[in-house]
Each structure stands twice: as structure tokens, then as C-alpha cells.
Design an enzyme around this catalytic site. Structure first.
Site, PDB file in Angstrom:
ATOM      1  N   CYS A  39      24.456  43.525  30.066  1.00  0.00           N
ATOM      2  CA  CYS A  39      24.095  43.109  28.495  1.00  0.00           C
ATOM      3  C   CYS A  39      24.730  42.004  27.883  1.00  0.00           C
ATOM      4  CB  CYS A  39      24.362  44.639  27.738  1.00  0.00           C
ATOM      5  SG  CYS A  39      23.971  45.903  28.507  1.00  0.00           S
ATOM      6  N   ARG A  57      22.935  36.252  32.439  1.00  0.00           N
ATOM      7  CA  ARG A  57      23.882  37.288  32.760  1.00  0.00           C
ATOM      8  C   ARG A  57      23.214  38.613  33.372  1.00  0.00           C
ATOM      9  NH1 ARG A  57      28.622  37.587  29.298  1.00  0.00           N
ATOM     10  NH2 ARG A  57      28.743  39.660  29.163  1.00  0.00           N
ATOM     11  N   TRP A 105      20.787  45.487  30.200  1.00  0.00           N
ATOM     12  CA  TRP A 105      20.669  45.699  31.751  1.00  0.00           C
ATOM     13  C   TRP A 105      20.722  47.203  31.801  1.00  0.00           C
ATOM     14  CZ3 TRP A 105      24.046  47.468  35.647  1.00  0.00           C
ATOM     15  CH2 TRP A 105      23.483  47.079  36.926  1.00  0.00           C
ATOM     16  N   ASN A 117      27.339  46.768  24.837  1.00  0.00           N
ATOM     17  CA  ASN A 117      27.505  46.523  26.250  1.00  0.00           C
ATOM     18  C   ASN A 117      28.493  47.708  26.974  1.00  0.00           C
ATOM     19  OD1 ASN A 117      28.112  45.243  28.652  1.00  0.00           O
ATOM     20  ND2 ASN A 117      29.068  43.483  27.652  1.00  0.00           N
ATOM     21  N   GLY A 118      28.185  48.027  28.106  1.00  0.00           N
ATOM     22  CA  GLY A 118      29.202  48.937  28.418  1.00  0.00           C
ATOM     23  C   GLY A 118      28.762  50.354  28.678  1.00  0.00           C
ATOM     24  N   GLU A 126      29.196  34.596  52.956  1.00  0.00           N
ATOM     25  CA  GLU A 126      28.827  34.091  51.594  1.00  0.00           C
ATOM     26  C   GLU A 126      27.310  33.632  51.849  1.00  0.00           C
ATOM     27  OE1 GLU A 126      29.716  34.185  48.779  1.00  0.00           O
ATOM     28  OE2 GLU A 126      28.720  32.404  47.779  1.00  0.00           O
ATOM     29  N   LYS A 130      24.109  35.029  49.796  1.00  0.00           N
ATOM     30  CA  LYS A 130      23.177  34.089  48.848  1.00  0.00           C
ATOM     31  C   LYS A 130      21.754  34.314  49.252  1.00  0.00           C
ATOM     32  CE  LYS A 130      25.374  33.101  46.510  1.00  0.00           C
ATOM     33  NZ  LYS A 130      26.514  33.179  46.224  1.00  0.00           N
ATOM     34  N   GLU A 151      20.670  38.020  47.783  1.00  0.00           N
ATOM     35  CA  GLU A 151      20.666  37.897  46.277  1.00  0.00           C
ATOM     36  C   GLU A 151      19.251  37.329  45.837  1.00  0.00           C
ATOM     37  OE1 GLU A 151      24.893  37.429  44.347  1.00  0.00           O
ATOM     38  OE2 GLU A 151      24.196  35.631  45.486  1.00  0.00           O
ATOM     39  N   HIS A 206      28.854  44.606  70.018  1.00  0.00           N
ATOM     40  CA  HIS A 206      29.161  45.783  69.452  1.00  0.00           C
ATOM     41  C   HIS A 206      28.180  46.530  68.499  1.00  0.00           C
ATOM     42  CE1 HIS A 206      33.169  45.420  71.369  1.00  0.00           C
ATOM     43  NE2 HIS A 206      33.118  44.332  70.912  1.00  0.00           N
ATOM     44  N   LYS A 248      25.112  38.286  36.190  1.00  0.00           N
ATOM     45  CA  LYS A 248      26.066  37.432  36.532  1.00  0.00           C
ATOM     46  C   LYS A 248      27.512  38.004  36.408  1.00  0.00           C
ATOM     47  CE  LYS A 248      27.433  33.097  37.261  1.00  0.00           C
ATOM     48  NZ  LYS A 248      27.420  32.801  38.586  1.00  0.00           N
TER      49      LYS A 248
HETATM   50  C1  G6P Z   1      28.363  39.321  40.244  1.00  0.00           C
HETATM   51  C2  G6P Z   1      27.507  38.189  40.591  1.00  0.00           C
HETATM   52  C3  G6P Z   1      28.259  37.173  41.417  1.00  0.00           C
HETATM   53  C4  G6P Z   1      29.841  37.239  41.447  1.00  0.00           C
HETATM   54  C5  G6P Z   1      30.562  38.554  41.186  1.00  0.00           C
HETATM   55  C6  G6P Z   1      32.099  38.463  40.887  1.00  0.00           C
HETATM   56  O1  G6P Z   1      28.054  40.239  41.320  1.00  0.00           O
HETATM   57  O2  G6P Z   1      26.329  38.198  40.495  1.00  0.00           O
HETATM   58  O3  G6P Z   1      27.746  36.052  41.746  1.00  0.00           O
HETATM   59  O4  G6P Z   1      30.488  36.958  42.451  1.00  0.00           O
HETATM   60  O5  G6P Z   1      29.718  39.377  40.238  1.00  0.00           O
HETATM   61  O6  G6P Z   1      32.059  38.046  39.699  1.00  0.00           O
HETATM   62  P1  G6P Z   1      33.532  37.324  39.116  1.00  0.00           P
HETATM   63  O7  G6P Z   1      32.806  36.733  37.882  1.00  0.00           O
HETATM   64  O8  G6P Z   1      34.388  38.232  38.985  1.00  0.00           O
HETATM   65  O9  G6P Z   1      33.656  36.150  40.314  1.00  0.00           O
END
Ligand code: G6P
Length: 609
Positions: free
Chosen positions: A2, A27, A74, A98-99, A481, A485, A488, A504, A604
Site C-alpha cells: 500500500c 510498490r 494491496w 498501510n499495514g 536469482e 526473476k 516473478e 537427488h 516492491k
Molecule cells: C519484495 C520485492 C523483491 C525484494 C524483496 C526484499 O519481495 O519484490 O524485489 O527483493 O521484497 O526487499 P528489500 O527491500 O528488503 O530488499
């Protein structure tokens, strides 16, 4: 997650609020709304979906007025729809939040027993009702908010307005970010500086449990016990341009291409001809780093993967044991903390709820010190840590993290080298690795040049449902990673394995429909990896191998798709080999037509647990 924007001004604020919401879109959210108090009415517009859908409704019937609150939601309590979208109105009060309020169910029952009617399923509307109730006892809006938040359990950032006090917005925060933007004859609240940078660059960061009251002319901060508090105002270094997309099609693409500069900024003034420069971790860092006997790294998502790479580096170069853990697990685990352990929090935003909570929890667990690797200087993680190294990546808007990751790697490389030097790393090797690290921006630049080849390769993935990423040693977190990506932003199910684990389990999945991406730069485990890839070929798996420019590969492996790039050396290769994987997921997502910068269901900045 949010986003909040609020304003008290002489001019009509709705356009400012809508622009602020657009700046917060990154976000992640699923509905949006604004409320304006004007005369004796609170008018609002809310809509499921994007800010532009809400804006279209607003354009058809604009809301004039100088006091307003706005929100991107959100969904947590209740599905994303117009009824659950914020702002919520209860009586003479409108609120955005937000929260998550943990005791909202019992509060809701109490309020219902007193005759309140709720139209949404949200915890926010309950807060609105509580504040409205407290107002009717003759309190001012600020007093009512203070009395209400004292009853709340959980996390919140809120902005509230009341028809009884025109021209005033009251905000409060606990566990979620909220800051004040100070203008000339107008003041604002926002979830981050990006939301407000177009109207002011003077920002005031609020502390935990602060309550703030803004009018056109004034900003007053109070602590939870109602006492006035002084909070310093800063000039934000953010430039309005830094949050523009420019010539790029997506923010993610822009951020991928910004990496040579971003990594150069991380290294700037921190490493020179004779190695890592003194005091780059703060003037109090020396005694701590000299004493450190082990390290616990805690983070979420992509930042967690950066921590995993760091484990390989620090253990090898400094011979210090390193444990890396996801913050949501760490915070609830009964962790053993040996004497002289350094706690390292890694976070792009510095506001991730689990990482922040883990860091606070670490305070009670007897660590030597807390150390933050972070991108946002004013964030809670940075403010609450003893030592810090800022990554200086600049604002990252795309939900899928790219430049945040490679700059975190650069920051960790500095830490690993510095710890190595303190703990007897051979000096010639130390200097060689320092030089290698300094060349990282150049090799990232060179990796970006293979984009056209990656674009072609991406076509192979468009119709796939699954993908497997393999790496060994320090390249295993790079594979993780890469798979993160892809899942996501393209919604293709992807998993990563250390290649030695293939037999395994995952080998059972390998057939001609399964693309296998191997991260295979030169290194001590390359031959082992090659054998694993042979096993994949033998089962008909389709190979996509990212290898060093001149590495020798076996014929069977060469029958797959080979992508060659200059690694720049074994030490920096995890950062360099991340680039083609970012480009791959980006182009697959573009071809599949997904919302690259704001993938479904993701946020985000995850500011709730
Ligand atoms: C969310 C974002 C990711 C990020 C993660 C941790 O899941 O979508 O891209 O890596 O949070 O966020 P931070 O700001 O703590 O690195």
C-alpha cells in the site's frame, strides 16, 4: 505494498495526490482511491485496478479542495474491489492505511455492539470508526488518533482527515514507513520520498509511534504519549528525473541498463589502488570488524540471494563462518548466537517488515553489532543499525530487483575484501581481487551488449511452463536469482538447484519440454558442472549454457544454446553472470505480454508480515 499520499494546501490537491499515487505504483497494489474534504462533505473516488482507472472516474467528476488523502491498496483483509479500496469513511472521518491491525476483529465486534455499521471487510474501516468514536467524546482529531493508535496491535501508517477540522491531516506510523514533505504554504505526507519529490524536496522522516499533524502552515510531531517531538528536516537527494522512465520501455529495462553506473557509484570513494579505503563502514567499524568471529546475514527475496553469494566470498577470503537466513524464518527461530557474531541486514528498501523485525529481534540476542547493506539512506533499517554501507543504486521502481542486487554484491565484495585483509588474506591476492572488483562496471557493460542474442534466445521460453536453473558453488545463488526473476515477471514456474543435487530429484523432471539454464563461468567447479549437464543432455533436456568467452565445452553441451560472455574474473563473475539472466527474464516477460514492472500479486516494498 500500500502507498499513502496526503496533502494540506491552498490549491486543489487531487492532481498532486494522483501524481503521488502514480509514483507509488511500483510498490504493487490492486485498487486506488482519493478523498477530499471540502465544505461540509468528504467526497471520494475509488476503483479496483490501476490508478489510471480511478483517475478516469475522477476526470469525469473532479473533486476540488485543498485537503485530501489518497491510497493504493494491496489487499490483505478482503478481496481487491471498490468497497474494500481506501479511503474509508466512517462518520465524519476518512482514513487511509498501510499495514495490518492484528486486533481489528475484537475492535470491530466492540464497535458493532455500539451500533457501528461497516461496509467493507477491512481493518482500516475499523480504525476509522474507532477514531470517529473517540472524536465524538470531544477530542481533537490529533487526540482521537493518539487515543486510537494506543489501542492498536500490529503495524500501520495512516493518514486521517475529519470534517470537524478542515485543512488538517493527521498521520501516524508504527512499523510502516511515513514521511512528511514540507512545502511553502503547503505540506504533505507520503509513504516515500518518490511520492512527494515533484512538489517538494524537503522531507522529515517520522520515527516509530510518531503522530503528525499537518496543515497548510504547520507540521507538528508528537510521541505516543502526546508530547511534542522534534524531527529534523532534510533536503532529499532524489531527483525528480531519477524516477522517470526516459527512453526505456519499462523501468526494469532502464534499471538493468543503469547497472554499470550504479555499481560504479557503489564503489566510488570506497576502493583505490591500495585496496578498500579506511572507514567506509563508519568510523566505529574498525573495532567491530576486527573482533568479528562469525556473521549472520538476514534478508528477503533478492537481497537474500545477495547474502548467499556473500557467504561464499566471506568464508573463502576471510575464513569467517557465515550463516544466511530468510528474515521471516530467522525472526521466529531460537537462534544460537556465538560470541562476537556480527548481524548483517540486507535490504534494498530498508523497510521490509520481516527484515526490520529480524533486526529488532537481533538486538535482544546479544550480537556484537548490527550492520546494514541498504539502498535507502533514510530507511528504518539504516537508521536502526550500528554500521552501514549504502549501495547507492538510486531509486529502483521495477518490482523485480535488478540493480539493487548487483550493487548489494558490490557492497558485499567490499566487505569480504576488507574482512579478508584484516584476517590474513594474502596481500598480492587481495590487491588483485580489489582490481578485479574495480573492473566490475566495465564487465557489466560488456555483458549488456549481448542483449540482442538474449532476445532471440528468449523466444524459446515463451510457451514453456517450467524452467530449471543450475549453478555450482558461488553460482548457485546466481541461478536462484535467475529463476526468481523468471517466475516473478513471466509467471513461468522456475526452480534453481545446485547442479550436484540433480540426481537427488530434479532429474526426474527433465525431458524435451524442460529448458535448463546453466550458469557456467570458469571456476573450480566447472568440470563438475559439465558432467551434470551431460546427464541432462542424455535425458533430452534443452540446454542454455552461459559460459566464459573462451571456456572449452564438450560437444554434447555445445549442441545446446551457448551464450558466451567476458566474466572479468572468477571473483566478480556472479555479478556479471546475473546480467544475462535478468535480460532473459525481461525479454521472456515482454514477449509473454505480462506487466513487467508491476507483476501480479507482488509488491516492491513488503511492509507487512
Ligand atoms: C519484495 C520485492 C523483491 C525484494 C524483496 C526484499 O519481495 O519484490 O524485489 O527483493 O521484497 O526487499 P528489500 O527491500 O528488503 O530488499
Amino acid at each position: 505494498m500500500c502507498g499513502i499520499v496526503a496533502a494540506a494546501a491552498q490549491r486543489d490537491v487531487a492532481p498532486i495526490l494522483i501524481a503521488g499515487l502514480k509514483a507509488l505504483e511500483y510498490r504493487g497494489y490492486d485498487s486506488a482511491g482519493i478523498a477530499i474534504a471540502e465544505g461540509d462533505a468528504i467526497r471520494r473516488v475509488r476503483a479496483k485496478g490501476k490508478v489510471r482507472e480511478m483517475e478516469a472516474l475522477y476526470d469525469a467528476d473532479p473533486l476540488p479542495g485543498g485537503t485530501g488523502i489518497a491510497h493504493t491498496r494491496w489487499a490483505t483483509h478482503g478481496v481487491p474491489n471498490e468497497t474494500n479500496a481506501h479511503p474509508h469513511v466512517q462518520g465524519r472521518v476518512a482514513i487511509v492505511h498501510n499495514g495490518i491491525i492484528e486486533n481489528y476483529a475484537s475492535l470491530r465486534e466492540e464497535l458493532k455492539a455500539r451500533g457501528r455499521v461497516f461496509t467493507s471487510e477491512t481493518d482500516t474501516e475499523v480504525m476509522g470508526a474507532l477514531i470517529d468514536d473517540l472524536l465524538s467524546d470531544g477530542r481533537s482529531l490529533r487526540e482521537a488518533v493518539l487515543a486510537a493508535v494506543r489501542q492498536l496491535e500490529g503495524a500501520y501508517a495512516i493518514a486521517v482527515l475529519s470534517l470537524d477540522e478542515p485543512g488538517r491531516v493527521v498521520g501516524a506510523r508504527r512499523g510502516c514507513p511515513l514521511l512528511v514533505g514540507i512545502g511553502i504554504g503547503e505540506n504533505f505526507l507520503g509513504s516515500d520520498a518518490q511520492a512527494l519529490i515533484k512538489v517538494t524536496n524537503r522531507m522529515m522522516y517520522l520515527e516509530e509511534d510518531d503522530v503528525v499533524e499537518i496543515t497548510r502552515e504547520s507540521v507538528q510531531v508528537f510521541t505516543l504519549d502526546g508530547k511534542p517531538a522534534d524531527r529534523a528536516a532534510h533536503e532529499s537527494e532524489l531527483s525528480a528525473d531519477a524516477v522517470e522512465r526516459g527512453e526505456y520501455r519499462h523501468y526494469m529495462q532502464k534499471e538493468i541498463f543503469e547497472q554499470p553506473r550504479a555499481v560504479a557509484d557503489t564503489l566510488e570513494g570506497r576502493i583505490g589502488q591500495h585496496g578498500v579505503l579506511p572507514n567506509i563502514f563508519g568510523i566505529d567499524a574498525d573495532p567491530v570488524l576486527d573482533r568479528t568471529k562469525q556473521i549472520h546475514i538476514v534478508a528477503c527475496g533478492t537481497s537474500y540471494h545477495a547474502g548467499m553469494v556473500a557467504k561464499y566470498w566471506i568464508e573463502e577470503l576471510a575464513r569467517l563462518p557465515v550463516v544466511v537466513e530468510v528474515a521471516s524464518e530467522y525472526r521466529y527461530r531460537d537462534v544460537v548466537v556465538p560470541e562476537d557474531t556480527l548481524f548483517v541486514a540486507v535490504s534494498q528498501s530498508g523497510e521490509t517488515a520481516d527484515t526490520l523485525a529480524a533486526m529488532r529481534e537481533s538486538r535482544r540476542r546479544g550480537y556484537l553489532a548490527t550492520f546494514a547493506i541498504c539502498n535507502v539512506p533514510e530507511s528504518s533499517v539504516v537508521r536502526e543499525s550500528d554500521l552501514r554501507l549504502m549501495t547507492r543504486a538510486g531509486p529502483e521502481i521495477g518490482v523485480a530487483s535488478t540493480k539493487a542486487f548487483t550493487t548489494q554484491l558490490a557492497a558485499f565484495a567490499l566487505l569480504a575484501l576488507d574482512l579478508g585483509r584484516r584476517r590474513g588474506l594474502d596481500h598480492t591476492r587481495y590487491l588483485k581481487l580489489c582490481k578485479e572488483l574495480q573492473s566490475l562496471p566495465r564487465f557489466i557493460e560488456s555483458a549488456l551488449r549481448i542483449e540482442p542474442q538474449i532476445e532471440e534466445l528468449a523466444e524459446h521460453f515463451i510457451l514453456k511452463h517450467n524452467a530449471l536453473f543450475l549453478g555450482r558453488g558461488v553460482q548457485y545463488p546466481v541461478a536462484l536469482e535467475g529463476s526468481l526473476k523468471l517466475k516473478e515477471i513471466s509467471y513461468i514456474h522456475a526452480e534453481a538447484y545446485p547442479a550436484g543435487e540433480l540426481k537427488h530429484g530434479p532429474l526426474a523432471l527433465v525431458d524435451e519440454d524442460m529448458p535448463i539454464v546453466a550458469v557456467a563461468p570458469n571456476g573450480p567447479l566447472l568440470d563438475k558442472l559439465k558432467s551434470n549437464l551431460q546427464e541432462v543432455r542424455a535425458r533430452g533436456g534443452e540446454l542454455f549454457v552461459f559460459a566464459d568467452e573462451h571456456a572449452e565445452m564438450d560437444d554434447t553441451i555445445e549442441q545446446g544454446v551457448m551464450v558466451r560472455l567476458e566474466s572479468g574474473g572468477e571473483f566478480i563473475s556472479p555479478a556479471v553472470f546475473t546480467i544475462p539472466l535478468q535480460l532473459l527474464s525481461y525479454h521472456v516477460a515482454v514477449m509473454r505480454g505480462t506487466d513487467v514492472d508491476q507483476p501480479r500479486n507482488l509488491a516492491k516494498s513488503v511492509t507487512v508480515e
